[in-house]
Design a protein around this motif. Structure first.
Motif, mmCIF file in Angstrom:
data_model
loop_
_atom_site.group_PDB
_atom_site.id
_atom_site.type_symbol
_atom_site.label_atom_id
_atom_site.label_comp_id
_atom_site.label_asym_id
_atom_site.label_seq_id
_atom_site.Cartn_x
_atom_site.Cartn_y
_atom_site.Cartn_z
ATOM 1 N N PRO A 1 -22.953 39.319 80.289
ATOM 2 C CA PRO A 1 -23.981 38.276 80.112
ATOM 3 C C PRO A 1 -24.641 38.304 78.734
ATOM 4 N N ASP A 2 -24.485 39.408 78.004
ATOM 5 C CA ASP A 2 -25.080 39.476 76.663
ATOM 6 C C ASP A 2 -24.116 38.979 75.599
ATOM 7 N N PHE A 3 -22.982 38.446 76.008
ATOM 8 C CA PHE A 3 -21.961 38.031 75.046
ATOM 9 C C PHE A 3 -21.465 36.645 75.444
ATOM 10 N N ASP A 4 -21.134 35.855 74.444
ATOM 11 C CA ASP A 4 -20.687 34.486 74.725
ATOM 12 C C ASP A 4 -19.250 34.295 74.241
ATOM 13 N N LEU A 5 -18.551 33.442 74.918
ATOM 14 C CA LEU A 5 -17.182 33.083 74.510
ATOM 15 C C LEU A 5 -17.116 31.588 74.286
ATOM 16 N N LEU A 6 -16.496 31.190 73.209
ATOM 17 C CA LEU A 6 -16.230 29.772 72.980
ATOM 18 C C LEU A 6 -14.741 29.543 73.168
ATOM 19 N N HIS A 7 -14.432 28.480 73.872
ATOM 20 C CA HIS A 7 -13.039 28.201 74.178
ATOM 21 C C HIS A 7 -12.513 27.167 73.189
ATOM 22 N N GLU B 1 -14.285 43.219 74.389
ATOM 23 C CA GLU B 1 -14.789 44.593 74.217
ATOM 24 C C GLU B 1 -14.914 44.949 72.742
ATOM 25 N N ILE B 2 -13.888 44.662 71.972
ATOM 26 C CA ILE B 2 -13.915 45.029 70.554
ATOM 27 C C ILE B 2 -14.935 44.182 69.790
ATOM 28 N N ALA B 3 -14.998 42.908 70.105
ATOM 29 C CA ALA B 3 -15.988 42.049 69.430
ATOM 30 C C ALA B 3 -17.404 42.559 69.685
ATOM 31 N N ARG B 4 -17.672 43.000 70.911
ATOM 32 C CA ARG B 4 -19.002 43.549 71.222
ATOM 33 C C ARG B 4 -19.249 44.841 70.449
ATOM 34 N N GLU B 5 -18.206 45.687 70.369
ATOM 35 C CA GLU B 5 -18.369 46.941 69.620
ATOM 36 C C GLU B 5 -18.661 46.671 68.149
ATOM 37 N N LEU B 6 -18.162 45.575 67.641
ATOM 38 C CA LEU B 6 -18.426 45.212 66.238
ATOM 39 C C LEU B 6 -19.823 44.638 66.046
ATOM 40 N N GLY B 7 -20.542 44.470 67.137
ATOM 41 C CA GLY B 7 -21.898 43.943 67.046
ATOM 42 C C GLY B 7 -21.974 42.435 67.033
ATOM 43 N N LEU B 8 -20.877 41.777 67.358
ATOM 44 C CA LEU B 8 -20.878 40.312 67.370
ATOM 45 C C LEU B 8 -21.526 39.795 68.652
ATOM 46 N N GLU B 9 -22.000 38.556 68.585
ATOM 47 C CA GLU B 9 -22.655 37.940 69.747
ATOM 48 C C GLU B 9 -21.718 37.010 70.505
ATOM 49 N N CYS C 1 -23.700 41.642 58.568
ATOM 50 C CA CYS C 1 -24.590 41.580 59.735
ATOM 51 C C CYS C 1 -25.107 40.166 59.981
ATOM 52 N N ASP C 2 -24.903 39.247 59.035
ATOM 53 C CA ASP C 2 -25.313 37.849 59.260
ATOM 54 C C ASP C 2 -24.311 37.091 60.127
ATOM 55 N N ILE C 3 -23.114 37.623 60.237
ATOM 56 C CA ILE C 3 -22.072 36.933 61.012
ATOM 57 C C ILE C 3 -22.281 37.237 62.484
ATOM 58 N N ARG C 4 -22.569 36.203 63.248
ATOM 59 C CA ARG C 4 -22.858 36.397 64.676
ATOM 60 C C ARG C 4 -21.610 36.297 65.541
ATOM 61 N N GLY C 5 -20.610 35.588 65.073
ATOM 62 C CA GLY C 5 -19.415 35.429 65.897
ATOM 63 C C GLY C 5 -18.258 34.900 65.073
ATOM 64 N N LEU C 6 -17.093 34.855 65.710
ATOM 65 C CA LEU C 6 -15.860 34.440 65.030
ATOM 66 C C LEU C 6 -15.227 33.296 65.792
ATOM 67 N N LEU C 7 -14.489 32.465 65.079
ATOM 68 C CA LEU C 7 -13.969 31.242 65.700
ATOM 69 C C LEU C 7 -12.461 31.090 65.567
ATOM 70 N N HIS C 8 -11.771 32.173 65.236
ATOM 71 C CA HIS C 8 -10.315 32.063 65.151
ATOM 72 C C HIS C 8 -9.702 33.384 65.591
ATOM 73 N N SER C 9 -9.262 33.435 66.842
ATOM 74 C CA SER C 9 -8.598 34.630 67.353
ATOM 75 C C SER C 9 -7.619 34.209 68.440
ATOM 76 N N HIS C 10 -6.660 35.075 68.681
ATOM 77 C CA HIS C 10 -5.594 34.768 69.646
ATOM 78 C C HIS C 10 -5.523 35.845 70.717
ATOM 79 N N SER C 11 -5.135 35.437 71.910
ATOM 80 C CA SER C 11 -5.096 36.359 73.052
ATOM 81 C C SER C 11 -3.684 36.435 73.621
ATOM 82 N N GLY C 12 -3.530 37.314 74.584
ATOM 83 C CA GLY C 12 -2.239 37.474 75.248
ATOM 84 C C GLY C 12 -1.805 36.247 76.044
#
Ligand SMILES: [Zn+2]
Length: 256
Positions: free
Chosen positions: A84-90, A39-47, A15-26
């Protein structure tokens, strides 16, 4: 692992992990759309989620070029409006050349939040030459994260010839984040490396390298690995908020 002992209360928790920095998309080598990953990141409770598709290269011919990077950036902007409750880093993942040089097209990193770099194939390297290549990556002013320095070679190849103490000392000097791969099969950093990293003040990132949405949850295995090494939150960069993280990454680039 931790054996029968009660873990210290300040060990990092999922629960201390707020977000992830290594993922790949289509857009490149991932399976799912950015929308699905969010969607899945939000379901996991990530910010927040960092998307880091590969730069187009001989190794990754389907990777992002300038147009792909711009299209992805535009969709990220749309998704931030939709969620708006979720952030994306590029971000962008780049493989270093055998000598540690980076072939970055002009301006490709200008709009990015971060650059994540993977080391070249260690085959044919000595410890000295591979460590020098890694140090060149770490000291590159555009590089924010060194991806899994020891990861994902172990199952089929001999140990990576890397002097991790020199790597970690260089990362402490440059502020470069070192990734802890969340996949236990990768046999990435061990407890000795992690304790030295903390002693030196090196930031670590627990990342799943997820190529599909269902694999984002792997970060929780990464947390278990980190706990087994006695890590608390202090030097785990993805316990920061997205804004704190952006400030840190930008600050590192300025320092570089
Ligand atoms: Zn990757």
């Amino acid at each position: 692992m931790t054996g029968d002992h009660q873990p210290a209360p300040d060990l990092v928790r999922p629960c201390d992990i707020r977000g992830l920095l290594h993922s790949h998309s289509g857009y490149a080598d991932g399976v799912h759309s950015l929308h699905r990953m969010v969607e899945i990141a939000r379901e996991l409770g990530l910010e927040y989620l960092g998307i880091s598709d590969h730069l187009r290269s001989e190794r990754h011919p389907d990777g992002l070029d300038h147009d792909g990077e711009a299209a992805q950036r535009a969709e990220i902007t749309e998704l931030k409006r939709e969620f708006p409750d979720f952030d994306l880093l590029h971000g962008l993942e780049v493989y270093a050349e055998p000598d540690g040089e980076l072939r970055l097209p002009n301006g490709i990193a200008d709009h990015l939040d971060y650059l994540l770099v993977s080391l070249p194939d260690p085959e044919g390297h000595t410890t000295e030459s591979f460590t020098e290549a890694a140090l060149r990556v770490i000291r590159h002013p555009e590089v924010d994260i060194l991806s899994r320095p020891l990861g994902c070679y172990m199952l089929s190849k001999p140990p990576v010839p890397l002097d991790m103490e020199r790597v970690l000392r260089a990362a402490a000097e440059s502020g470069t984040v070192i990734e802890l791969d969340a996949n236990p099969a990768c046999n990435d950093l061990d407890g000795t490396h992690c304790r030295l990293a903390v002693d030196l003040g090196v930031w670590l990132a627990i990342n799943p390298n997820a190529r599909r949405a269902a694999r984002l949850v792997d970060y929780r295995q990464g947390v278990e690995i980190a706990r087994s090494m006695g890590l608390d939150c202090r030097w785990i960069v993805n316990t920061l908020t997205a804004d704190q993280l952006r400030d840190r990454l930008r600050g590192q680039r300025r320092a570089g």
